[in-house]
Design a protein around this motif. Structure first.
Motif, PDB file in Angstrom:
ATOM      1  N   ASN A 185       5.807   4.157  -3.784  1.00 44.58           N
ATOM      2  CA  ASN A 185       5.980   4.802  -2.468  1.00 44.58           C
ATOM      3  C   ASN A 185       7.376   4.562  -1.911  1.00 44.58           C
ATOM      4  O   ASN A 185       8.018   5.482  -1.397  1.00 44.58           O
ATOM      5  N   ILE A 186       7.842   3.322  -2.015  1.00 48.45           N
ATOM      6  CA  ILE A 186       9.141   2.994  -1.412  1.00 48.45           C
ATOM      7  C   ILE A 186      10.273   3.707  -2.166  1.00 48.45           C
ATOM      8  O   ILE A 186      11.217   4.212  -1.552  1.00 48.45           O
ATOM      9  N   LEU A 219      10.360   7.261  -1.071  1.00 38.87           N
ATOM     10  CA  LEU A 219      11.031   7.398   0.230  1.00 38.87           C
ATOM     11  C   LEU A 219      12.546   7.249   0.073  1.00 38.87           C
ATOM     12  O   LEU A 219      13.327   7.875   0.785  1.00 38.87           O
ATOM     13  N   ILE A 227       5.971  -2.473  -8.975  1.00 35.83           N
ATOM     14  CA  ILE A 227       5.900  -3.302  -7.759  1.00 35.83           C
ATOM     15  C   ILE A 227       7.268  -3.887  -7.411  1.00 35.83           C
ATOM     16  O   ILE A 227       7.813  -3.640  -6.337  1.00 35.83           O
ATOM     17  N   TRP A 228       7.840  -4.634  -8.372  1.00 34.32           N
ATOM     18  CA  TRP A 228       9.106  -5.288  -8.000  1.00 34.32           C
ATOM     19  C   TRP A 228      10.249  -4.256  -8.023  1.00 34.32           C
ATOM     20  O   TRP A 228      10.123  -3.192  -8.595  1.00 34.32           O
ATOM     21  N   GLU A 229      11.302  -4.594  -7.381  1.00 33.94           N
ATOM     22  CA  GLU A 229      12.458  -3.685  -7.221  1.00 33.94           C
ATOM     23  C   GLU A 229      12.041  -2.321  -6.678  1.00 33.94           C
ATOM     24  O   GLU A 229      12.638  -1.297  -7.003  1.00 33.94           O
ATOM     25  N   VAL A 245       3.967  -4.872 -13.344  1.00 30.32           N
ATOM     26  CA  VAL A 245       4.956  -5.364 -12.375  1.00 30.32           C
ATOM     27  C   VAL A 245       6.063  -4.332 -12.111  1.00 30.32           C
ATOM     28  O   VAL A 245       6.700  -4.326 -11.065  1.00 30.32           O
ATOM     29  N   THR A 258       8.271  -0.410  -4.865  1.00 28.32           N
ATOM     30  CA  THR A 258       7.010   0.204  -5.297  1.00 28.32           C
ATOM     31  C   THR A 258       7.220   1.723  -5.393  1.00 28.32           C
ATOM     32  O   THR A 258       8.238   2.246  -4.937  1.00 28.32           O
TER      33      THR A 258
END
Ligand SMILES: Cc1cc2nc3c(=O)[nH]c(=O)nc-3n(C[C@H](O)[C@H](O)[C@H](O)COP(=O)(O)OP(=O)(O)OC[C@H]3O[C@@H](n4cnc5c(N)ncnc54)[C@H](O)[C@@H]3O)c2cc1C
Length: 208
Positions: free
Chosen positions: A75-76, A79, A69-71, A66, A73
């Motif tokens: 990739n994000i 960026l 994924i949370w807070e 997790v 991912t």
């Protein structure tokens, strides 16, 4: 952690705030990925038993998953690190900070580690200049590799500083040496040909 503590107590200076802005997404994304890899190794160390639910071990791996994924991912967050670099000179601040910290290391046995870390810093700096000229698509397609390079190089600097601070601690020196001996900054040259190749692979693997 030290930077975060300073920021929370309102005593961080401008330079420290810049470092924190860059290192928060980088630390989050890299430590999340490491946690999954470490949990997976732990399961495997138990052999077939590690896969069985009633050992409680699969839960460690599921819970670790997790984190990426949370807070945000991977990739994000990559960026987000890129966005921080675009908005102010956080990269320049970080490069200067690591070089300054490495300049203060005294143990001669850590010289190879310092050379490897300085060389990674130079590759990151040169890559950032190239990516800046190449434009947003290049930067975004290479953002994950770029964030990993910063994370590995920051970790190298921390391990070197730690080994330097502990007097004659062979474990700390060996740990720093092994970390620095790996490829710290494997950067992706995400030019048009690279991006076209990625799109081709996706189109082939997932037909419309
Ligand atoms: C256990 C759990 C608890 C949660 N708790 C909360 C909570 O308390 N509050 C809250 O607000 N949210 C919460 N979330 C939601 C969480 O923030 C989102 O799941 C997470 O941000 C990912 O968004 P998404 O699920 O919409 O996936 P998507 O955004 O659809 O992402 C799917 C994939 O596409 C990639 N991707 C998406 N956009 C891009 C892009 N522009 N470039 C490259 N790749 C991209 C992602 O990296 C990911 O691999 C929780 C999630 C979980 C699993």
């Amino acid at each position: 952690m030290e930077l975060l503590g300073k920021e929370e107590c309102g005593v961080a200076n401008e330079s420290e705030l810049k470092l924190l802005r860059l290192l928060i997404p980088v630390a989050k994304l890299y430590s999340a990925k490491q946690a999954i890899a470490v949990a997976s190794e732990a399961l495997e160390a138990f052999g077939g038993a590690g896969y069985l639910e009633d050992t409680g071990l699969p839960r460690l791996l599921r819970d670790a998953q997790v984190l990426s994924i949370w807070e945000g991912t991977t990739n994000i967050l990559s960026l987000d690190a890129l966005r921080a670099i675009e908005r102010s000179d956080v990269l320049g601040e970080w490069l200067s900070d690591v070089r300054r910290r490495l300049g203060g290391v005294k143990r001669p046995g850590l010289s190879p580690c310092i050379e490897q870390t300085l060389s990674a810093l130079l590759r990151i700096e040169q890559y950032a200049a190239r990516a800046g000229k190449a434009g947003a698509e290049f930067q975004q397609a290479g953002a994950r590799g770029f964030a990993y390079a910063i994370a590995r190089t920051e970790a190298a600097a921390l391990l070197v500083e730690h080994a330097d601070a502990l007097n004659d601690d062979a474990v700390a020196v060996t740990s720093a040496s092994r970390w620095c001996a790996r490829e710290l900054a494997p950067l992706v040259e995400a030019d048009a040909e690279h991006r076209e190749g990625s799109q081709f692979v996706v189109r082939t693997a997932i037909p419309e």
